[in-house]
Design a protein around this motif. Structure first.
Motif, mmCIF file in Angstrom:
data_model
loop_
_atom_site.group_PDB
_atom_site.id
_atom_site.type_symbol
_atom_site.label_atom_id
_atom_site.label_comp_id
_atom_site.label_asym_id
_atom_site.label_seq_id
_atom_site.Cartn_x
_atom_site.Cartn_y
_atom_site.Cartn_z
ATOM 1 N N THR A 1 -7.251 1.501 -7.774
ATOM 2 C CA THR A 1 -7.016 2.139 -6.479
ATOM 3 C C THR A 1 -6.322 3.491 -6.625
ATOM 4 O OG1 THR A 1 -4.926 0.938 -6.179
ATOM 5 C CG2 THR A 1 -6.918 -0.071 -5.256
ATOM 6 N N SER B 1 -10.424 5.264 -1.507
ATOM 7 C CA SER B 1 -9.738 4.654 -0.373
ATOM 8 C C SER B 1 -10.489 3.399 0.048
ATOM 9 C CB SER B 1 -9.691 5.629 0.815
ATOM 10 O OG SER B 1 -10.991 5.806 1.360
ATOM 11 N N TRP C 1 -4.560 3.445 -0.103
ATOM 12 C CA TRP C 1 -4.461 3.458 -1.567
ATOM 13 C C TRP C 1 -3.489 4.515 -2.030
ATOM 14 C CZ3 TRP C 1 -9.973 2.841 -4.024
ATOM 15 C CH2 TRP C 1 -10.550 1.651 -3.575
ATOM 16 N N PRO C 2 -2.905 4.399 -3.190
ATOM 17 C CA PRO C 2 -3.074 3.324 -4.170
ATOM 18 C C PRO C 2 -2.328 2.056 -3.739
ATOM 19 C CG PRO C 2 -1.465 4.895 -4.987
ATOM 20 C CD PRO C 2 -2.007 5.441 -3.684
ATOM 21 N N ASP D 1 0.834 -1.202 0.000
ATOM 22 C CA ASP D 1 0.000 0.000 0.000
ATOM 23 C C ASP D 1 0.872 1.258 0.000
ATOM 24 O OD1 ASP D 1 0.793 0.509 2.662
ATOM 25 O OD2 ASP D 1 -1.199 0.155 3.497
#
Length: 154
Positions: free
Chosen positions: A132, A136, A108-109, A80
């Motif tokens: 993503t 979120s 995210w992303p 992440d």
């Protein structure tokens, strides 16, 4: 991976977390037994029982309204934006590899690292990155809750 939303096809498999709309067109029906303030027994012309079975002649439709994380499959591993690595086992089943609790979920992303334990393709990695790029995990949870009027459980 299946489409994010729309009418279901015969070869699609439902997954945990899917939000569905199941509809049956209006049809004249006959009341079989007396009506009370909280109960009525109705006979439909096509069937009198459950569960829904695609081959039973009932003209129902199933539409996939939302599939959280449609671009991920159980066993996928991602990194992440906060630098944490995670294993995805379902939309509400995230396992961080760092031993810390999941907290609010992955930030995210996301970057796809492996797909079911094997190196991922560039195409799969691009699909996850695009899925993503905005939003979120918490927005996904809130959208799911607004559609289902329920709370996800791990």
């Amino acid at each position: 991976m299946p489409a994010l939303a729309g009418p279901m096809t015969d070869d699609e498999t439902l997954r945990a977390g899917d939000v569905l709309s199941i509809a049956c067109p209006f049809t004249a029906a006959r009341v079989e037994r007396g009506v009370t303030w909280d109960h009525v027994s109705v006979r439909w012309p096509w069937c009198t029982g459950f569960p829904l079975n695609p081959g039973d002649g009932i003209p129902f439709s199933i539409e996939l309204l939302m599939r959280p994380y449609a671009f991920l499959g159980p066993g996928d591993e991602v990194a992440d934006a906060a630098g944490r690595a995670w294993r995805f086992d379902g939309p509400w089943d995230w396992a961080p590899f760092d031993g810390e609790g999941p907290g609010a979920g992955p930030e995210w992303p996301l970057v796809l690292l492996t797909r079911s334990g094997t190196p991922c393709s560039d195409s799969d990695a691009e699909t996850v990155a695009a899925g993503t790029a905005t939003g979120s995990h918490q927005e996904t949870v809130r959208r799911w809750m607004s559609l289902t009027e329920a709370s996800p459980t791990p």
